[in-house]
Design an enzyme around this catalytic site. Structure first.
Site, PDB file in Angstrom:
ATOM      1  N   TYR A 238      -2.107  -0.322  10.167  1.00 35.96           N
ATOM      2  CA  TYR A 238      -1.980  -0.852   8.639  1.00 35.96           C
ATOM      3  C   TYR A 238      -0.986  -0.363   7.964  1.00 35.96           C
ATOM      4  O   TYR A 238      -0.119  -1.259   6.991  1.00 35.96           O
ATOM      5  CB  TYR A 238      -3.393  -0.157   7.864  1.00 35.96           C
ATOM      6  CG  TYR A 238      -3.586  -0.515   6.402  1.00 35.96           C
ATOM      7  CD1 TYR A 238      -3.901  -1.843   6.171  1.00 35.96           C
ATOM      8  CD2 TYR A 238      -3.150   0.348   5.466  1.00 35.96           C
ATOM      9  CE1 TYR A 238      -4.034  -2.196   4.822  1.00 35.96           C
ATOM     10  CE2 TYR A 238      -3.337  -0.030   3.979  1.00 35.96           C
ATOM     11  CZ  TYR A 238      -3.740  -1.255   4.045  1.00 35.96           C
ATOM     12  OH  TYR A 238      -3.900  -1.665   2.534  1.00 35.96           O
TER      13      TYR A 238
ATOM     14  N   SER B 205       0.744  -1.341   0.282  1.00 36.96           N
ATOM     15  CA  SER B 205      -0.076   0.241  -0.069  1.00 36.96           C
ATOM     16  C   SER B 205       0.888   1.149   0.063  1.00 36.96           C
ATOM     17  O   SER B 205       2.088   1.151   0.729  1.00 36.96           O
ATOM     18  CB  SER B 205      -0.852  -0.124   1.237  1.00 36.96           C
ATOM     19  OG  SER B 205      -1.433   1.300   1.293  1.00 36.96           O
TER      20      SER B 205
HETATM   21  N1  LIG Z   1      -8.580  -0.604  -1.920  1.00 39.41           N
HETATM   22  C1  LIG Z   1      -7.431  -0.016  -1.721  1.00 39.41           C
HETATM   23  O1  LIG Z   1      -7.691   1.373  -1.736  1.00 39.41           O
HETATM   24  C2  LIG Z   1      -6.253  -0.520  -1.452  1.00 39.41           C
HETATM   25  C3  LIG Z   1      -5.153   0.597  -0.901  1.00 39.41           C
HETATM   26  C4  LIG Z   1      -3.958  -0.325  -0.798  1.00 39.41           C
HETATM   27  C5  LIG Z   1      -3.833  -1.632  -0.755  1.00 39.41           C
HETATM   28  N2  LIG Z   1      -4.689  -2.463  -0.925  1.00 39.41           N
HETATM   29  C6  LIG Z   1      -4.651  -3.855  -0.664  1.00 39.41           C
HETATM   30  O2  LIG Z   1      -4.947  -4.453  -2.014  1.00 39.41           O
HETATM   31  C7  LIG Z   1      -5.399  -5.877  -1.480  1.00 39.41           C
HETATM   32  C8  LIG Z   1      -6.804  -6.183  -2.005  1.00 39.41           C
HETATM   33  O3  LIG Z   1      -7.636  -5.294  -1.225  1.00 39.41           O
HETATM   34  P1  LIG Z   1      -9.099  -4.803  -1.806  1.00 39.41           P
HETATM   35  O4  LIG Z   1      -9.190  -3.311  -1.968  1.00 39.41           O
HETATM   36  O5  LIG Z   1      -9.379  -5.453  -3.207  1.00 39.41           O
HETATM   37  O6  LIG Z   1     -10.317  -5.233  -0.817  1.00 39.41           O
HETATM   38  P2  LIG Z   1     -11.259  -6.099  -0.945  1.00 39.41           P
HETATM   39  O7  LIG Z   1     -12.143  -5.898  -2.019  1.00 39.41           O
HETATM   40  O8  LIG Z   1     -11.916  -6.270   0.519  1.00 39.41           O
HETATM   41  O9  LIG Z   1     -10.664  -7.574  -1.203  1.00 39.41           O
HETATM   42  C9  LIG Z   1      -9.985  -8.236  -0.247  1.00 39.41           C
HETATM   43  C10 LIG Z   1      -9.902  -9.765  -0.648  1.00 39.41           C
HETATM   44  O10 LIG Z   1      -8.729 -10.232   0.368  1.00 39.41           O
HETATM   45  C11 LIG Z   1      -9.363 -11.742   0.731  1.00 39.41           C
HETATM   46  N3  LIG Z   1      -9.236 -11.799   2.043  1.00 39.41           N
HETATM   47  C12 LIG Z   1      -9.315 -11.180   3.174  1.00 39.41           C
HETATM   48  N4  LIG Z   1      -8.981 -11.572   4.390  1.00 39.41           N
HETATM   49  C13 LIG Z   1      -8.621 -12.913   3.976  1.00 39.41           C
HETATM   50  C14 LIG Z   1      -7.676 -13.808   4.734  1.00 39.41           C
HETATM   51  N5  LIG Z   1      -7.788 -13.996   5.942  1.00 39.41           N
HETATM   52  N6  LIG Z   1      -7.389 -14.963   3.866  1.00 39.41           N
HETATM   53  C15 LIG Z   1      -7.447 -14.993   2.494  1.00 39.41           C
HETATM   54  N7  LIG Z   1      -8.189 -14.096   2.072  1.00 39.41           N
HETATM   55  C16 LIG Z   1      -8.641 -13.037   2.774  1.00 39.41           C
HETATM   56  C17 LIG Z   1     -10.966 -11.538   0.666  1.00 39.41           C
HETATM   57  O11 LIG Z   1     -11.467 -12.792   0.329  1.00 39.41           O
HETATM   58  P3  LIG Z   1     -12.816 -13.602   1.026  1.00 39.41           P
HETATM   59  O12 LIG Z   1     -13.284 -12.294   1.802  1.00 39.41           O
HETATM   60  O13 LIG Z   1     -13.489 -13.819   0.012  1.00 39.41           O
HETATM   61  O14 LIG Z   1     -11.985 -14.670   1.785  1.00 39.41           O
HETATM   62  C18 LIG Z   1     -10.931 -10.656  -0.853  1.00 39.41           C
HETATM   63  O15 LIG Z   1     -10.893 -11.496  -2.075  1.00 39.41           O
HETATM   64  C19 LIG Z   1      -5.262  -5.782   0.153  1.00 39.41           C
HETATM   65  O16 LIG Z   1      -4.015  -6.603   0.581  1.00 39.41           O
HETATM   66  C20 LIG Z   1      -5.289  -4.293   0.402  1.00 39.41           C
HETATM   67  O17 LIG Z   1      -4.373  -4.179   1.794  1.00 39.41           O
HETATM   68  C21 LIG Z   1      -5.949  -1.824  -1.199  1.00 39.41           C
END
Ligand SMILES: NC(=O)c1ccc[n+]([C@@H]2O[C@H](COP(=O)([O-])OP(=O)(O)OC[C@H]3O[C@@H](n4cnc5c(N)ncnc54)[C@H](OP(=O)(O)O)[C@@H]3O)[C@@H](O)[C@H]2O)c1
Length: 267
Positions: free
Chosen positions: A142, A129
């Site tokens: 985080y 991130s």
């Molecule tokens: N969106 C942003 O603005 C942003 C910014 C910086 C970084 N990120 C990073 O990008 C990545 C994806 O996030 P996203 O924004 O796409 O969020 P999201 O829509 O909430 O998706 C999160 C994914 O992670 C999976 N997950 C959560 N906890 C888990 C666990 N304990 N074991 C296995 N899978 C798990 C969920 O799958 P299930 O619930 O189906 O298990 C889901 O597919 C994350 O690492 C997040 O920190 C996101």
């Protein structure tokens, strides 16, 4: 030969977008979910995996290798957010965040490295991130869990280069996904010393995610990195100001940078 890709957390948001993009490009994509049976609209197969459960990681990785005979690209994408005044976040939730964002991705790397060493090739992409580059107020946990993953990547890269394995970090800015809904929010406690400021900051943080970019941008960036022979150590994907905040951190004196962040969050 079509390359085999495993994406942790392929059920929503960034992981889902990457999976769909690569699937359409002809890659053999496996995603994961903690509850794959509940995901109805995936265009690529989802295996059961919880990054907090080592056995589930090893079993999913073994399944991919059993079916496909190889594993070319692993995207450590599963992750969760956490917000709150550090003083008020339960210790258990802090540990839980590190289990998902830090120890989980390490276990995934431990599970796939033997196969990649045997193949003498492989690419691991750790999704961190932009928040990993600076300690953010009310998101310090985080920032810390993602920052720790950035450093693990830096070190491990040099250990596995000799085996033809590449590892890189990709740090997203704000993307419109389910992350805000899924993150642990320390409650705004009535009468707490942090009540007013944390309450207002939380509202601003959620607005930023809702107004975030389309996660397809991340999919395109990942695809591009996968075409690079020798990927960089770090990539940042997001709008200009989010990426520029990292440049400013390097260029400005610490206190000036801190002041800028405090102004941004109206603290
Ligand atoms: N969106 C942003 O603005 C942003 C910014 C910086 C970084 N990120 C990073 O990008 C990545 C994806 O996030 P996203 O924004 O796409 O969020 P999201 O829509 O909430 O998706 C999160 C994914 O992670 C999976 N997950 C959560 N906890 C888990 C666990 N304990 N074991 C296995 N899978 C798990 C969920 O799958 P299930 O619930 O189906 O298990 C889901 O597919 C994350 O690492 C997040 O920190 C996101």
């Amino acid at each position: 030969m079509n390359k085999v890709v495993l994406i942790t957390g392929g059920s929503s948001g960034i992981g889902k977008s990457i999976g769909e993009f690569l699937h359409k490009k002809g890659y053999i994509v496996y995603g994961t979910s903690r509850n794959p049976e509940k995901v109805v609209n995936s265009i690529f197969p989802l295996l059961a995996l919880d990054v907090r459960n080592a056995a589930s990681i090893h079993s999913a990785v073994a399944k991919v290798i059993e079916i496909s005979g190889r594993l070319d690209v692993v995207i450590n994408n599963a992750g969760v957010g956490i917000t709150g005044p550090l003083e008020e976040i339960p210790m258990e939730e802090i540990k839980n965040n590190f289990e998902t964002n830090f120890f989980g991705p390490i276990e995934v790397m431990k599970a796939v490295l033997p196969q990649m060493r045997e193949q003498k090739s492989g690419l691991i992409i750790n999704i961190t991130s932009i928040a990993a580059y600076m300690g953010l107020p009310y998101r310090s946990v985080y920032s810390a869990s993602k920052g720790a993953l950035e450093l693990i990547t830096e070190g491990l890269r040099m250990e596995v280069k000799q085996f033809g394995i590449e590892i890189t970090n990709v740090a997203p800015g704000d993307f419109a996904t389910n992350i805000a809904a899924g993150r642990f929010h320390a409650p705004v406690i009535k009468g707490s010393a942090y009540e007013k400021v944390y309450g207002e900051t939380l509202a601003t943080m959620n607005e930023h995610v809702d107004a975030g970019s389309n996660p397809n941008e991340m999919a395109e960036a990942i695809y591009k990195i996968m075409q690079t022979k020798k990927p960089n150590v770090h990539y940042k994907v997001g709008v200009f100001m989010q990426k520029f905040s990292i440049v400013l951190k390097r260029a400005l004196p610490d206190k000036m940078y801190e002041k800028m962040l405090m102004n941004h969050y109206k603290l």
